[in-house]
Design a protein around this motif. Structure first.
Motif, PDB file in Angstrom:
ATOM      1  N   GLY A  22       6.454  -1.121   4.531  1.00  0.00           N
ATOM      2  CA  GLY A  22       6.743  -1.034   3.095  1.00  0.00           C
ATOM      3  C   GLY A  22       5.795  -1.876   2.254  1.00  0.00           C
ATOM      4  O   GLY A  22       4.849  -2.471   2.747  1.00  0.00           O
ATOM      5  N   LEU A  23       6.078  -1.884   0.959  1.00  0.00           N
ATOM      6  CA  LEU A  23       5.219  -2.581   0.012  1.00  0.00           C
ATOM      7  C   LEU A  23       5.787  -3.972  -0.206  1.00  0.00           C
ATOM      8  O   LEU A  23       6.967  -4.123  -0.497  1.00  0.00           O
ATOM      9  CB  LEU A  23       5.189  -1.801  -1.310  1.00  0.00           C
ATOM     10  CG  LEU A  23       4.916  -0.300  -1.162  1.00  0.00           C
ATOM     11  CD1 LEU A  23       5.153   0.422  -2.480  1.00  0.00           C
ATOM     12  CD2 LEU A  23       3.511  -0.057  -0.656  1.00  0.00           C
ATOM     13  N   THR A  43       0.613   7.830  -5.169  1.00  0.00           N
ATOM     14  CA  THR A  43       0.425   6.938  -4.024  1.00  0.00           C
ATOM     15  C   THR A  43      -0.897   7.247  -3.322  1.00  0.00           C
ATOM     16  O   THR A  43      -1.324   8.395  -3.272  1.00  0.00           O
ATOM     17  CB  THR A  43       1.618   7.024  -3.041  1.00  0.00           C
ATOM     18  OG1 THR A  43       1.421   6.052  -2.009  1.00  0.00           O
ATOM     19  CG2 THR A  43       1.729   8.403  -2.400  1.00  0.00           C
ATOM     20  N   THR A  44      -1.522   6.222  -2.822  1.00  0.00           N
ATOM     21  CA  THR A  44      -2.805   6.440  -2.155  1.00  0.00           C
ATOM     22  C   THR A  44      -3.062   5.329  -1.136  1.00  0.00           C
ATOM     23  O   THR A  44      -2.478   4.242  -1.210  1.00  0.00           O
ATOM     24  CB  THR A  44      -3.952   6.488  -3.189  1.00  0.00           C
ATOM     25  OG1 THR A  44      -5.150   6.884  -2.531  1.00  0.00           O
ATOM     26  CG2 THR A  44      -4.185   5.144  -3.849  1.00  0.00           C
ATOM     27  N   LEU A  45      -3.941   5.632  -0.204  1.00  0.00           N
ATOM     28  CA  LEU A  45      -4.370   4.608   0.757  1.00  0.00           C
ATOM     29  C   LEU A  45      -5.829   4.283   0.463  1.00  0.00           C
ATOM     30  O   LEU A  45      -6.656   5.183   0.335  1.00  0.00           O
ATOM     31  CB  LEU A  45      -4.258   5.134   2.188  1.00  0.00           C
ATOM     32  CG  LEU A  45      -2.862   5.327   2.758  1.00  0.00           C
ATOM     33  CD1 LEU A  45      -2.950   5.823   4.205  1.00  0.00           C
ATOM     34  CD2 LEU A  45      -2.070   4.015   2.716  1.00  0.00           C
ATOM     35  N   GLU A  69      -1.121  -0.962   5.197  1.00  0.00           N
ATOM     36  CA  GLU A  69      -0.590   0.257   5.801  1.00  0.00           C
ATOM     37  C   GLU A  69       0.239  -0.045   7.053  1.00  0.00           C
ATOM     38  O   GLU A  69       1.199   0.644   7.343  1.00  0.00           O
ATOM     39  CB  GLU A  69      -1.759   1.211   6.113  1.00  0.00           C
ATOM     40  CG  GLU A  69      -1.443   2.414   6.961  1.00  0.00           C
ATOM     41  CD  GLU A  69      -0.485   3.403   6.284  1.00  0.00           C
ATOM     42  OE1 GLU A  69      -0.004   3.119   5.178  1.00  0.00           O
ATOM     43  OE2 GLU A  69      -0.207   4.439   6.911  1.00  0.00           O
ATOM     44  N   ASN A  97      -1.907   0.474   0.928  1.00  0.00           N
ATOM     45  CA  ASN A  97      -1.136   1.504   0.233  1.00  0.00           C
ATOM     46  C   ASN A  97      -0.878   1.016  -1.193  1.00  0.00           C
ATOM     47  O   ASN A  97      -0.341  -0.055  -1.401  1.00  0.00           O
ATOM     48  CB  ASN A  97       0.177   1.701   1.022  1.00  0.00           C
ATOM     49  CG  ASN A  97       1.147   2.647   0.341  1.00  0.00           C
ATOM     50  OD1 ASN A  97       1.212   2.726  -0.893  1.00  0.00           O
ATOM     51  ND2 ASN A  97       1.948   3.349   1.154  1.00  0.00           N
ATOM     52  N   THR A 145       1.093   2.201  -4.535  1.00  0.00           N
ATOM     53  CA  THR A 145       2.085   3.180  -4.985  1.00  0.00           C
ATOM     54  C   THR A 145       2.569   2.843  -6.390  1.00  0.00           C
ATOM     55  O   THR A 145       2.987   1.712  -6.663  1.00  0.00           O
ATOM     56  CB  THR A 145       3.285   3.232  -4.005  1.00  0.00           C
ATOM     57  OG1 THR A 145       2.797   3.608  -2.712  1.00  0.00           O
ATOM     58  CG2 THR A 145       4.319   4.240  -4.463  1.00  0.00           C
TER      59      THR A 145
HETATM   60  C1  NAG Z   1       2.927   4.173   0.689  1.00  0.00           C
HETATM   61  O1  NAG Z   1       4.127   3.507   0.988  1.00  0.00           O
HETATM   62  C2  NAG Z   1       5.276   4.147   0.455  1.00  0.00           C
HETATM   63  C3  NAG Z   1       6.479   3.258   0.730  1.00  0.00           C
HETATM   64  O2  NAG Z   1       6.512   2.875   2.063  1.00  0.00           O
HETATM   65  C4  NAG Z   1       5.409   5.522   1.079  1.00  0.00           C
HETATM   66  O3  NAG Z   1       6.541   6.197   0.529  1.00  0.00           O
HETATM   67  C5  NAG Z   1       4.157   6.327   0.779  1.00  0.00           C
HETATM   68  O4  NAG Z   1       4.211   7.570   1.436  1.00  0.00           O
HETATM   69  C6  NAG Z   1       2.912   5.562   1.247  1.00  0.00           C
HETATM   70  N1  NAG Z   1       1.751   6.264   0.773  1.00  0.00           N
HETATM   71  C7  NAG Z   1       0.822   6.761   1.579  1.00  0.00           C
HETATM   72  C8  NAG Z   1      -0.330   7.452   0.932  1.00  0.00           C
HETATM   73  O5  NAG Z   1       0.867   6.650   2.777  1.00  0.00           O
END
Ligand code: NAG
Ligand code: NAG
Ligand code: NAG
Ligand code: NAG
Ligand code: NAG
Ligand code: NAG
Length: 411
Positions: A156-157, A117-119, A152, A138, A140
């Motif tokens: 959620g996604l 996962t990354t931003l 972000e 985000n 994932t």
């Molecule tokens: C991205 O979103 C997912 C699901 O909401 C979360 O679990 C994850 O920590 C997030 N990733 C980052 C890098 O913030």
């Protein structure tokens, strides 16, 4: 037999020169990137709406300018969901800019994200319009091969990877995702950066005369309409406007409008971009399919706009606030479509397209060859005589290079 290495070497030199020249001209026309998102997306009609709005918001230019970029494309069904929210163009630009990531993610890289996962920062983040981390997306890598995307600040996604549309490794990647990214911050109502009231602003900054001409004109609406997608305005100083007024009063209403629109370019052009432009630039003034243009030239730090009738110089910047920039120039820009360049023998009403004029001009000694023709070649001649401007320096550089290579070969 002895000649053949020399022939090969000269072929190499020619190739080198050609590639140099083409890279110079590329840089001049695009200011950087060699990809064209509009034509990439045009190959697939499923993205026609997305493509249309990338151009309408001028985000396409931004994508083309950048060298490491990922575009998250949404098909027409997805776009119609987005459009059903009836955002104005400024808000739509914010939402779409969230779909443009300032990093390269090819299909393969999606599955190589560390910790899955990354931003990633988007162009929405880069505009400064986003609060906190809301301009980040985000990504994932969900188990089972699915890859999810979400703004972000979204809970959620809400979107998933569908397929790769186009990739030039580490330069541009276009990925289809299932739904438009949703973000409360990007979708927040905005009247855009047009908060600057153009006419009030110009009037305060020493362009009262031009603001006065603009205020009652339909041209102002066109300027304001273009703010969101990028607008560059060249406003002549008050002195320049005052001495031009008698001529202005002589124009018909549509001509007045064209003249004013001629002072606007539907793109955000920083001084740096203008300096490296060196060539024709389309303005907001049109006549049917014919776009009025002028020639941008630079000499050292100075930027000149040449219309074939006058050459005006940028003397200051009133405001430079992406996506709007207003420069002050020392002369009113007179389009050759409305004003004749010096005394000309040619018949009065001849709205001949420029192509034909060029031919006439290149056939040497015609009496109007001094003013009507292709100003690039004129300027080139002038520059060759003087040997002092930027373009000429470029050519001198190439000549020097060729000489060096030749010398090397001879040795
Ligand atoms: C991205 O979103 C997912 C699901 O909401 C979360 O679990 C994850 O920590 C997030 N990733 C980052 C890098 O913030
Ligand atoms: C990109 O492609 C479109 C359509 O093919 C074209 O109209 C546009 O001028 C191109 N832009 C650049 C910067 O070459
Ligand atoms: C991945 O997760 C580990 C353990 O939580 C953490 O120490 C590391 O910094 C993370 N790496 C990245 C690139 O986020
Ligand atoms: C700018 O100000 C003028 C004068 O107050 C006003 O008429 C005009 O509507 C304003 N324009 C915008 C876009 O707010
Ligand atoms: C305005 O038009 C009139 C009539 O065509 C002409 O005599 C006059 O010289 C023009 N004035 C200017 C300043 O161009
Ligand atoms: C060339 O030099 C002449 C005389 O110094 C000057 O008037 C002209 O503007 C110059 N032209 C260019 C393109 O530098």
């Amino acid at each position: 037999m002895e000649k053949s290495p020399l022939v090969t070497a000269s072929t190499l030199v020619v190739c080198l020169i050609l590639s140099l020249l083409s890279s110079i001209s590329n840089a001049a026309t695009h200011g950087g990137g060699t990809h064209n998102i509009t034509s990439i997306l045009a190959k697939n009609p499923d993205f026609s709406t997305f493509n249309h709005y990338l151009s309408a918001t001028h985000l396409a230019d931004e994508v083309n300018r950048r060298r490491t970029i990922t575009v998250l494309a949404v098909d027409n069904a997805g776009m119609s969901d987005l459009l059903s929210k009836h955002f104005n163009i400024y808000t739509l630009k914010n939402v779409l800019s969230l779909h443009i990531l300032a990093d390269y993610f090819g299909a393969k890289k999606l599955h190589q994200i560390s910790n899955r996962t990354t931003l990633v920062s988007s162009l929405f983040q880069a505009t400064g319009a986003a609060a906190g981390t809301s301009g980040y997306v985000n990504i994932t890598d969900i188990r089972g091969g699915k890859v999810g995307f979400g703004a972000e600040d979204n809970d959620g996604l809400n979107s998933y990877y569908v397929k790769s549309v186009f990739e030039i490794p580490y330069v541009i990647s276009v990925l289809q995702i299932s739904h438009p990214l949703s973000s409360p911050d990007a979708e927040a109502p905005t009247s855009g950066p047009g908060l600057v009231n153009l006419t009030i602003f110009m009037a305060k900054q020493g362009c009262q005369g031009f603001a006065d001409l603009l205020r009652p004109s339909k041209a102002l609406e066109v300027f304001e309409h273009n703010v969101a997608g990028g607008l560059t305005v060249f406003c002549p100083t008050d002195d320049a406007v005052t001495s031009f007024l008698p001529k202005y009063k002589n124009l018909t209403e549509p001509q007045k409008e064209s003249l004013l629109l001629y002072h606007g370019v539907p793109e955000y052009e920083t001084l740096q971009m203008l300096r490296s432009h060196n060539g024709l630039m389309n303005t907001l003034a049109t006549e049917g399919a014919n776009k009025f243009d002028f020639n941008v030239k630079s000499k050292g730090e100075d930027v000149m706009l040449s219309t074939k009738v006058v050459t005006s110089t940028i003397v200051g910047t009133l405001i430079d606030q992406d996506p709007v920039v207003v420069y002050k120039i020392d002369k009113v820009l007179l389009p050759h479509e409305l004003f004749k360049a010096a005394p000309v023998l040619a018949p009065a009403e001849s709205p001949e397209p420029a192509k034909k004029k060029k031919k006439a001009a290149s056939s040497a000694n015609s009496p109007d060859s001094a003013d009507s023709p292709d100003s690039v070649s004129d300027d080139q001649k002038a520059a060759d005589d003087n040997g002092s401007n930027g373009l000429n320096n470029g050519f001198r550089f190439i000549t020097l290079l060729v000489t060096l290579v030749m010398a090397f070969l001879v040795l």
